[in-house]
Design a protein around this motif. Sequence first.
Motif, short mmCIF file in Angstrom:
data_model
loop_
_atom_site.label_atom_id
_atom_site.label_comp_id
_atom_site.label_asym_id
_atom_site.label_seq_id
_atom_site.Cartn_x
_atom_site.Cartn_y
_atom_site.Cartn_z
N THR A 14 -9.81 -13.87 -15.57
CA THR A 14 -8.54 -14.54 -15.03
C THR A 14 -8.20 -15.51 -15.71
O THR A 14 -6.80 -15.82 -15.85
CB THR A 14 -9.01 -15.08 -13.70
N THR A 15 -9.01 -16.09 -16.64
CA THR A 15 -8.49 -17.17 -17.58
C THR A 15 -7.45 -16.97 -18.77
O THR A 15 -6.41 -17.26 -18.80
CB THR A 15 -9.58 -18.03 -18.42
N THR B 90 -4.16 -16.30 -16.91
CA THR B 90 -3.70 -17.42 -16.41
C THR B 90 -2.92 -18.29 -17.79
O THR B 90 -1.77 -19.01 -17.76
CB THR B 90 -4.67 -18.54 -15.72
N LYS C 142 -14.82 -21.47 -17.53
CA LYS C 142 -13.66 -20.63 -17.62
C LYS C 142 -13.06 -20.51 -19.06
O LYS C 142 -12.60 -19.39 -19.51
CB LYS C 142 -12.48 -21.05 -16.84
N VAL D 202 -0.37 -19.31 -11.26
CA VAL D 202 -1.27 -20.30 -10.97
C VAL D 202 -0.99 -21.53 -12.06
O VAL D 202 -0.84 -21.40 -13.39
CB VAL D 202 -2.69 -19.97 -11.10
N SER E 42 -4.70 -26.70 -12.39
CA SER E 42 -5.52 -26.79 -11.02
C SER E 42 -6.28 -25.73 -11.28
O SER E 42 -7.48 -25.78 -10.67
CB SER E 42 -4.31 -26.31 -10.02
N TYR E 43 -6.15 -24.60 -11.86
CA TYR E 43 -7.19 -23.51 -11.97
C TYR E 43 -8.34 -23.96 -12.73
O TYR E 43 -9.52 -23.56 -12.39
CB TYR E 43 -6.35 -22.34 -12.71
N ASP F 202 -10.46 -26.32 -10.64
CA ASP F 202 -10.97 -25.77 -9.57
C ASP F 202 -12.25 -24.89 -9.93
O ASP F 202 -12.29 -24.20 -10.81
CB ASP F 202 -10.10 -24.98 -8.96
#
Length: 373
Positions: A231-232, A235, A307, A364, A368-369, A372
Motif C-alpha cells: 500500500t505504501t 500511496t 511501512k 489517502v 495520515s497514512y 496511522d
Amino acid sequence: MYDLRDVKNINLEGATCLKEDTAYKFIDQTTGKTLVAKFISGYSEQEDEHLIAEFKKLVLLSGQPEIATAYSIRKAEVEGLVKPCYIMDWVDGQSLQTFMNKREKLIYEVVLDVILQLSSGLEKSHSHEIHHGDLHNENIIIDQNGYLKIIDFLWFDSKKDPALNSQSDIQNFMRIVNELYEKCDDVDKRRLSLIRKHCQQITTFKGLKKEIQLLDEISFDFALLDDKPLTTPLTLFKNMDGIHNLRNPIQTRDLEIPNKVIPEFNEQELDYLEKQKNPNQSGITLRHLDTLIDRIKANAHQLLSSKLYPLEQIGLIDWQITINNPGDMFTGRYDLNFDIWFTSKFFKWKRVFELLPLLKFDDVDLNSYLLDE
C-alpha cells in the motif's frame, strides 16, 4: 478463384494418424521432411474462396518461431475418402498438457517463458487477423529445447463471426495462464500474481508480450512485499504532486507528533519538571538533557518503519526522520520532520503502475497514512 479440385491428391495410406482422423503425419518424398496433413473441419467446396483467403493470411506467419509453418493447401485421400487439408511442419515435441502433467511443480522462469512465447505467437497471428478458434493445451507443442509452437490453425467456419474466434483465443489464453499459475509453489505464485492479474484483464494481444516483460522486471521485489507494505508505494505514487526526481524528496516539516508515540515521563524527567515549578532561589537555571526527544524519535521511527522499511530493503526508497521541540523541554510541542528519497527503481515501479493500473487504491493523505498504525 483457386479450385482445389485441380490439385493432385496426396495419398495418406500408411501415414500415422495423430488425432481422431483429422491429422496425419507423413514423409514428403521430394524433400524427405516430416510433415502433417491437417484436414479442414466444416469445409464445403462452395467456400473455396474464403478458405484460400484465410490460408494466405496463415502463410504470412511462416517462419515465425512460435507458429508451425504452413506450406500449401492440398487434397488428401485416406481410407477411400478425399478431403481438403493444409500441409504444415511436423513439430517434434510434447503438448503443453503433457509438459505440465510430467512436472509436479513449475518454476517461475519456465512459466514466464511459456507465457511470453504464447502471447508473442498470438499477437502475431491476430495482427494478421488469423484467429485460432480452438486454442487448447494439445495444440501447443514444446520441443526439447523449450521452444513453443502453436499448431492446428484454420478450424474452418466461414459463417462464424471472427470476433468470436478472437474472444475464444483470449479466453483460452487466460485459462492457460491460470493453469500454469496453479502449477507453481506459493513463492512463485506471488511473483506471477501481477502477470496473472494483468492477463485476466486483456482485450487484445497487441503489446501483451512487452507488458508482461515490464511486470517481470518488478516481479521479484514485488513478491517480497506483503499487502500492507504494498500500500505504501501506491500511496506515494498518488502523493507525488509536482516534479520529483532522485534529488527532490517528499518532505514533511513541523508535523505534530501523535500522542501515541509520546512516552510517559520517567523519574528523572518528572523530577526536572517538579523543580521547574520551584526555581532555585540562587537564580541558577537548571539544565537537563532532553531525554524524551530520543524516545519519541525511536517510537516514531518504529511506527514509520512498518511501512517504509520494507521499501528501503528492496531498494525503492531512502528515508530519515528528525524530531524538533520548539517549546519548553518535555512539555513543549514536539514536531516530526521526515524526508523520503526515491531511487531509480522506484520510478520504474511508478511507470509500470501508470501504464498497467493493476492495483486500485483510494486517495489517502500521506501523513495520515504513515502515522496511522
